[in-house]
Scaffold this active site. Sequence first.
Site, PDB file in Angstrom:
ATOM      1  N   SER A  71       0.839  -1.213   0.000  1.00 27.79           N
ATOM      2  CA  SER A  71       0.000   0.000   0.000  1.00 27.79           C
ATOM      3  C   SER A  71       0.867   1.253   0.000  1.00 27.79           C
ATOM      4  CB  SER A  71      -0.926   0.019   1.221  1.00 27.79           C
ATOM      5  OG  SER A  71      -1.797  -1.076   1.191  1.00 27.79           O
ATOM      6  N   ASN A 151      -5.682  -9.097  -7.802  1.00 23.64           N
ATOM      7  CA  ASN A 151      -5.712  -9.847  -6.551  1.00 23.64           C
ATOM      8  C   ASN A 151      -7.003 -10.632  -6.333  1.00 23.64           C
ATOM      9  OD1 ASN A 151      -6.325  -6.933  -6.398  1.00 23.64           O
ATOM     10  ND2 ASN A 151      -7.085  -7.426  -4.370  1.00 23.64           N
ATOM     11  N   GLN A 179       0.756  -9.061  -6.410  1.00 24.00           N
ATOM     12  CA  GLN A 179       0.290 -10.443  -6.576  1.00 24.00           C
ATOM     13  C   GLN A 179       1.202 -11.249  -7.500  1.00 24.00           C
ATOM     14  OE1 GLN A 179      -2.273 -12.196  -5.184  1.00 24.00           O
ATOM     15  NE2 GLN A 179      -2.844 -10.475  -3.882  1.00 24.00           N
ATOM     16  N   SER A 199       5.065  -6.512  -2.047  1.00 23.27           N
ATOM     17  CA  SER A 199       4.740  -6.713  -0.640  1.00 23.27           C
ATOM     18  C   SER A 199       5.200  -8.100  -0.195  1.00 23.27           C
ATOM     19  CB  SER A 199       3.238  -6.564  -0.420  1.00 23.27           C
ATOM     20  OG  SER A 199       2.928  -6.895   0.911  1.00 23.27           O
ATOM     21  N   HIS A 201       4.447 -10.040   2.384  1.00 23.32           N
ATOM     22  CA  HIS A 201       3.565 -11.055   2.979  1.00 23.32           C
ATOM     23  C   HIS A 201       2.702 -11.791   1.958  1.00 23.32           C
ATOM     24  CE1 HIS A 201      -0.486  -8.991   3.221  1.00 23.32           C
ATOM     25  NE2 HIS A 201       0.261  -7.919   3.054  1.00 23.32           N
ATOM     26  N   THR A 237      13.436   4.403  10.909  1.00 23.28           N
ATOM     27  CA  THR A 237      14.405   3.319  11.086  1.00 23.28           C
ATOM     28  C   THR A 237      13.924   2.093  10.335  1.00 23.28           C
ATOM     29  OG1 THR A 237      14.985   4.213  13.236  1.00 23.28           O
ATOM     30  CG2 THR A 237      15.603   1.914  12.817  1.00 23.28           C
ATOM     31  N   CYS A 324      -9.945  -6.368   1.709  1.00 22.82           N
ATOM     32  CA  CYS A 324     -10.169  -4.964   2.050  1.00 22.82           C
ATOM     33  C   CYS A 324     -11.634  -4.595   1.938  1.00 22.82           C
ATOM     34  CB  CYS A 324      -9.357  -4.062   1.137  1.00 22.82           C
ATOM     35  SG  CYS A 324      -7.717  -4.693   0.896  1.00 22.82           S
TER      36      CYS A 324
HETATM   37  C1  LIG Z   1      -2.159  -7.060  -0.769  1.00 21.25           C
HETATM   38  C2  LIG Z   1      -2.109  -6.117  -1.903  1.00 21.25           C
HETATM   39  C3  LIG Z   1      -1.701  -4.790  -1.719  1.00 21.25           C
HETATM   40  C4  LIG Z   1      -1.408  -4.221  -0.358  1.00 21.25           C
HETATM   41  O1  LIG Z   1      -0.197  -4.674   0.165  1.00 21.25           O
HETATM   42  P1  LIG Z   1       0.083  -4.474   1.737  1.00 21.25           P
HETATM   43  O2  LIG Z   1       1.483  -4.921   1.920  1.00 21.25           O
HETATM   44  O3  LIG Z   1      -0.904  -5.355   2.453  1.00 21.25           O
HETATM   45  O4  LIG Z   1      -0.114  -3.031   2.037  1.00 21.25           O
HETATM   46  C5  LIG Z   1      -1.635  -3.967  -2.817  1.00 21.25           C
HETATM   47  N1  LIG Z   1      -1.932  -4.417  -4.047  1.00 21.25           N
HETATM   48  C6  LIG Z   1      -2.305  -5.689  -4.268  1.00 21.25           C
HETATM   49  C7  LIG Z   1      -2.609  -6.129  -5.652  1.00 21.25           C
HETATM   50  C8  LIG Z   1      -2.426  -6.581  -3.208  1.00 21.25           C
HETATM   51  O5  LIG Z   1      -2.817  -7.834  -3.428  1.00 21.25           O
END
Ligand SMILES: *Cc1c(COP(=O)(O)O)cnc(C)c1O
Length: 392
Positions: A71, A151, A179, A199, A201, A237, A324
């Site tokens: 994000s 996503n 993604q 991202s 995670h 940091t 979301c």
């Molecule tokens: C999960 C996702 C995000 C957001 O990433 P975060 O690390 O959770 O802020 C943005 N774009 C897409 C396509 C996502 O799947």
Amino acid sequence: MTVYADNAATTKLSDIAFDAMLPLMKDIYGNPSSLHSIGQTAKEELEAARETIANAIGALPKEIYFTSGGSEADNQAIRSAAYIGARKGKKHIISSKFEHHAVLHTLDALKKEGFEITLVDVYADGIVKPEDIENAIKDETCLVTIMTANNEIGTIQPIARIGEICKKKGVLFHTDAVQAVGHIPVNVTDMNVDMLSISAHKFHGPKGAGVLYARKGLILKNIIEGGAQERGKRAGTENVPAIVGMAAAMKYAVEHLEETSKYISAMRDRLIEGLKGIERSRINGSLAHHLPGTLNMCFEGIEGESLLLLLDMKGICASSGSACTSGSLDPSHVLLSIGVPVEIAHGSLRLSLSAYNTMEEMEHIIKSVPEVVTYLRGISPVWEKIKKGENK
Ligand SMILES: *Cc1c(COP(=O)(O)O)cnc(C)c1O
């Protein structure tokens, strides 16, 4: 049996990432900006992670900016291009109707600040047409931002072609590749992108870590002001343990991309085979250009929320689309953008897989989904009418 099939929302932290992170929390806890040895050791780890990540996407280490996640990377990419554009009197941005809210809501905010926003169509197959982008570009256009893979429905976009058009027209091009990274090949040069969001995670790294790739020479605008971290473009940091975990997860994902993708898509194909026969169901988005592990379906006469709750009782963790939007009753903007009627969009189910899933789990899903769908239709006041085609 618990089946985790919500990997597009987030993934399990891998042991590889976890093991890489631990020493950074327990022993090498120094601030990378500190001059003493423990700080400098942390700094070395940070820079090694930057190099690993740069290599994984075909970038230079100095083109990698660490953020708190996808994000923030999306926000900073779009605001940077808007800032650069505005100084030249260019205040038009092109995107698509089915972007992530991190993109769409940033564009909403810029609209209030006087920018003109064009959102191109996505069509029934869930794929943006490069010609539409080309036709929408005008002299005032400062940015095109199109996601690499969606996503909710998993469709992959013709990014390299769109990038080529943007290059030819001299317009900055950003892609939200959250993604895609770790799931399909991602190379910033092949894709012709100026900026790209990542991202951790979403590929078995930790939450709260991400990357904004910005091509050499492109001057980012700060979203967070303060210290001189990240070449002065992102203060705070550095989250060193998470960044090192992200690099380990990315390295593993990229090195094992082909075998993982084969393993996951075989499970996805089994799901399709086992679920496509359900009466009045549909698969959303073209499967021709698609992430290996995402499947999005709609079942007429059903509320997605009820479906999810009943599946959860059978041990299946899934989603109705975007994490979301869950919690709100609005149907998915992604499904609406590909022309799914509102009442059908309410009955959506997203199953998103990872290498931690098994074929045995797929069989559990294939057995459970029809049971739950049949049960919910049995108590639905409108199902009989829908079946007879009278619910118009
Ligand atoms: C999960 C996702 C995000 C957001 O990433 P975060 O690390 O959770 O802020 C943005 N774009 C897409 C396509 C996502 O799947």
